[in-house]
Design an enzyme around this catalytic site. Structure first.
Site, PDB file in Angstrom:
ATOM      1  N   CYS A  54      26.377 -63.337  32.699  1.00 18.05           N
ATOM      2  CA  CYS A  54      26.908 -61.974  32.617  1.00 18.05           C
ATOM      3  C   CYS A  54      26.143 -61.106  33.604  1.00 18.05           C
ATOM      4  CB  CYS A  54      26.782 -61.411  31.200  1.00 18.05           C
ATOM      5  SG  CYS A  54      25.068 -61.247  30.643  1.00 18.05           S
ATOM      6  N   CYS A  57      22.282 -60.699  33.831  1.00 24.31           N
ATOM      7  CA  CYS A  57      21.427 -61.642  34.556  1.00 24.31           C
ATOM      8  C   CYS A  57      21.098 -61.139  35.954  1.00 24.31           C
ATOM      9  CB  CYS A  57      22.114 -63.010  34.661  1.00 24.31           C
ATOM     10  SG  CYS A  57      22.485 -63.796  33.081  1.00 24.31           S
ATOM     11  N   ASP A 462      48.024 -49.008  51.395  1.00 27.34           N
ATOM     12  CA  ASP A 462      48.478 -49.488  52.689  1.00 27.34           C
ATOM     13  C   ASP A 462      49.987 -49.229  52.729  1.00 27.34           C
ATOM     14  OD1 ASP A 462      48.572 -51.025  55.157  1.00 27.34           O
ATOM     15  OD2 ASP A 462      49.473 -52.617  53.952  1.00 27.34           O
ATOM     16  N   ASP A 646      48.104 -55.290  51.184  1.00 28.02           N
ATOM     17  CA  ASP A 646      48.592 -56.667  51.200  1.00 28.02           C
ATOM     18  C   ASP A 646      48.234 -57.459  52.445  1.00 28.02           C
ATOM     19  OD1 ASP A 646      50.398 -55.435  53.047  1.00 28.02           O
ATOM     20  OD2 ASP A 646      51.815 -57.061  52.666  1.00 28.02           O
ATOM     21  N   ASP A 650      43.574 -55.616  55.251  1.00 24.14           N
ATOM     22  CA  ASP A 650      43.244 -54.840  54.054  1.00 24.14           C
ATOM     23  C   ASP A 650      42.175 -55.521  53.193  1.00 24.14           C
ATOM     24  OD1 ASP A 650      45.152 -52.758  54.449  1.00 24.14           O
ATOM     25  OD2 ASP A 650      46.722 -54.137  53.809  1.00 24.14           O
TER      26      ASP A 650
END
Length: 751
Positions: A54, A57, A462, A646, A650
């Site tokens: 997690c 740590c 975008d 997309d 990007d």
């Protein structure tokens, strides 16, 4: 003497670890093979770290290494459990870093993305096996419990009760021993490193519940808690498996960029011969040949030839770009028509693709420091639980109570405070919210995506393929006579040009004309009914006049012309807005979100989209670094940005943003960099993601407060000795039911 790299390998009975194959060989002990010199006596290396469960740590590793002499920086990427360390070579070595990590309770190996991916698949399989064992045991023990209590309690004899308890023990003990290994192993490593994590109280609670049940059963007691122990394991394993799947989705994926990289290039030799060579053998100043249909393998300048390039995956430019001598081209772009001779500026290293990869990795490391709500709570929770139980034991012994009874009260405290409610507070909401988002066509890819989505106050879009549909479409085809449109589509079907494909899409049954021939860089020509028919550029079809009229109506579109004798038509080809884009943007604005467009497409193509949607800030012609610069400026201004994009260009911005989304049609690298992916042609999933996540974050906080209030009431009662272990288990289960019921409200999030 065995090296740290090989001395503590897991046995066959242990759960899989992230262990590259090379780490199991003696040769792997020479870590200098994996060190990257940085100059001036400094070095860098990436480690795969086993034992990270997690975000709690992360500071243990980073702060633990920061105290070591010679280490300049240590950064943990939680998504793929990769540790990047920079150090001064005169003061430390990678072997010392591995040894220090071992002392902190973590095993480290040279980072190998392929090995990490394979080990994560095996780890997911192992967690699923544990979950299945816990679920099977839970159902059978609960069935036995129902059998015992379904009749009149007074009719049950002691022998029958003992029999059912022993049968439950025969099921529960091996099930707990097997299914509890992910928690037991993590707790053992934490204790060995003198650390406390959330798995320590979980392990103690489960083991003590089973131990108390065995003692009760052996002494013919009335109550046993096997079902509570196995049920706790089942729910916690479900949450961990769910999170592990999402973490696999968000691991570093720079390797996916290899699909755009050419392994070889056709090099022009000094004697004029053509030779196919590895890309590593191409240097700046060399000349290479790129044929139609091939990907450009280098960054450079065109010195001979003329062609159209599809740059959409790299730069975000919507339309094919005509290039000729003197124009710059980039690795990863697709050559559509003519052959090009390119003078190389950069080949294996230093290309735009390498820059995108570097920006992506940097952005992912920067974002990986985000700590989840549950992890922050767990960091405080674990030590408090143990301290409370120890103080209870000591207090009752000092008060004169026998140590056996004092231990029972301490165990009761540990059971009643066992982090079942806290452990379920976040995963339960995640499961419900993820299901609601799945119905809304949103797939989450990061464990903390819900929290970060809820915090977003700015959305940056975008344009190409995000606000617009990914495929090009022809405008005004309904006004063209059917016969002319059929002929144009037949010519288009014989071409590979993307503008032609858009025209074919307008006539679903179009078939390529057998006699059609394509003239490179110009268009397609064929004889139809004894007259020549052409489809292609305005000049090729002698359609400049008609083209000027169409361009005036559609200034942001590309034009393709058709001529058959005296008949002439010019088609405007462009991307269409998503059907609900205007309504979704308006809803997001009403919800108080600040909206912007950052696009690699031409400014003149971006402006009409921004105007149509009412988005006040819109910028075009941006490179990946430009987008990151704008995101950093928004962050400096206190904004938390949701980036929606997309294209390959990007990907770094998606990783750098506070949170990110990508359509399912995006390139693989972009999808992997995003925290969530949405399906379909509509933009509504973006608004749904914001709405559901805001509701989910509210419910997460409510559940954590419910767990706190529950403990504030239950713990004092347990410390006073007024609660038996059975009542403690029932109270613990009741708190879990409450937080789970509250989590169900996440299905109804609305803006």
């Amino acid at each position: 003497m065995a090296s740290t790299l090989t001395a503590d390998l897991p046995r066959a009975v242990d759960p899989p670890a992230i262990l590259p194959a090379a780490a199991a060989t003696p040769d792997a002990t020479d870590l200098s093979l994996f060190v990257e010199p940085l100059g001036e006596g400094r070095a860098r290396m990436d480690f795969a770290v086993d034992g990270i469960t997690c975000a709690a740590c992360m500071p243990v590793i980073e702060q633990g290494l920061a105290r070591e002499p010679g280490i300049e920086e240590a950064r943990v990427n939680l998504t793929n459990r990769r540790l990047t360390v920079r150090w001064r070579e005169a003061e430390t070595t990678p072997q010392r870093i591995v040894q220090r990590l071992s002392a902190l309770g973590f095993r480290a190996f040279p980072f190998d993305p392929k090995a990490v991916e394979g080990e994560e698949v095996r780890e997911a399989r192992f967690l699923l096996q544990c979950l299945g064992v816990a679920g099977f045991a839970m159902m059978n023990i609960m069935l036995l419990s129902v059998s015992v209590w379904s009749g009149n309690i007074s009719d049950i004899t002691q022998e029958q009760r003992d029999f059912f308890h022993w049968v439950s023990a025969l099921i529960a003990v091996p099930a707990v021993a097997y299914a509890g290994r992910p928690f037991f192993r993590s707790a053992r490593m934490a204790i060995a490193a003198r650390q406390l994590n959330m798995d320590v109280p979980i392990s103690l609670g489960v083991l003590l519940a089973v131990g108390m049940s065995l003692v009760e059963t052996a002494h013919h007691g009335t109550h046993a808690y096997f079902d509570s122990a196995v049920m706790l394991l089942f729910f916690l394993l479900a949450g961990r498996y769910f999170e592990q799947l999402m973490r696999r989705k968000t691991r570093a994926v720079a390797g996916n960029i290899a699909a755009l990289k050419a392994e070889t290039a056709v090099k022009l030799m000094p004697d004029g011969a053509l030779r196919q060579v590895p890309i590593a053998a191409v240097a700046a100043g060399d000349r290479v040949l790129v044929r139609p249909g091939e990907r450009v393998s280098v960054d450079g300048l065109v010195v001979e030839g003329r062609s159209s390039l599809d740059q959409s995956l790299v730069t975000g430019e919507t339309l094919p770009q005509e290039v000729t001598a003197g124009d710059a081209v980039y690795a990863g772009t697709l050559n559509l028509s003519g052959a090009l001779t390119i003078e190389v500026r950069a080949a294996a290293k230093g290309t735009l693709l390498d820059e995108v990869t570097r920006l992506l990795e940097t952005a992912l490391e920067a974002r990986s420091n985000y700590r989840r709500l549950a992890d922050r709570a767990a960091a405080l929770y674990s030590p408090v639980v143990h301290l409370t139980a120890i103080c209870t034991l000591a207090g009752w012994i000092l008060a004169g109570l026998a140590w056996q009874q004092s231990l029972i009260i301490a165990i009761t405290v540990l059971i009643i405070t066992c982090p079942c409610a806290l452990g379920l507070a976040i995963p339960a909401v995640q499961v419900v919210a993820s299901g609601a988002l799945f119905k809304a066509n949103v797939l989450l890819q990061a464990g903390d995506a819900l929290e970060r989505l809820a915090e977003a106050d700015t959305i940056v879009f975008d344009k190409t393929g995000t606000l617009t549909l990914p495929d090009l479409a022809a405008e005004g085809t309904a006004d063209i006579p059917a016969a002319d449109l059929a002929m144009a589509a037949g010519l288009a079907a014989a071409s590979h040009h993307p503008l032609a494909r858009a025209l074919v899409a307008a006539v679903p049954n179009a078939l390529p004309l057998a006699e059609a021939r394509e003239e490179t860089g110009r268009g397609v020509v064929a004889m139809i009914d004894g007259r020549e028919a052409r489809l292609g550029s305005l000049a090729f079809c002698d359609a400049e006049a008609e083209g000027a009229r169409v361009a005036a109506r559609h200034p942001d579109a590309s034009l393709i012309a058709f001529r058959h004798g005296e008949t002439c038509h010019v088609f405007a080809i462009r991307q269409q807005l998503r059907p609900d884009a205007e309504a979704v943007v308006a809803a997001l604005s009403r919800a108080g979100l600040q909206l912007e467009i950052l696009s690699g497409d031409r400014p003149e193509a971006v402006a009409p989209v921004a105007a149509a949607l009412g988005i006040p800030v819109a910028r075009g012609g941006l490179k990946p670094a430009d987008k990151i610069e704008r995101l950093d400026a928004l962050k400096a201004a206190g904004r938390k940005v949701l980036m929606v994009g997309d294209g390959l260009n990007d990907a770094p911005a998606l990783a750098r943003a506070h949170v990110s989304m990508s359509p399912i049609t995006a390139v693989h690298l972009t999808q992997a960099a995003a925290d969530a992916v949405f399906l379909g042609d509509r933009l509504a999933p973006v608004a749904d993601a914001v709405a559901v996540s805001r509701t989910a974050l509210m419910l997460m906080k409510q559940n954590l407060w419910l767990a706190v209030v529950y403990n504030a009431i239950a713990v004092p009662i347990a410390i006073a000795g007024w609660v038996t272990p059975l009542i403690a288990a029932l109270a613990m289960s009741g708190s879990s039911v409450i937080v789970t019921a509250n989590a169900l409200r996440a299905r109804h999030g609305r803006l």
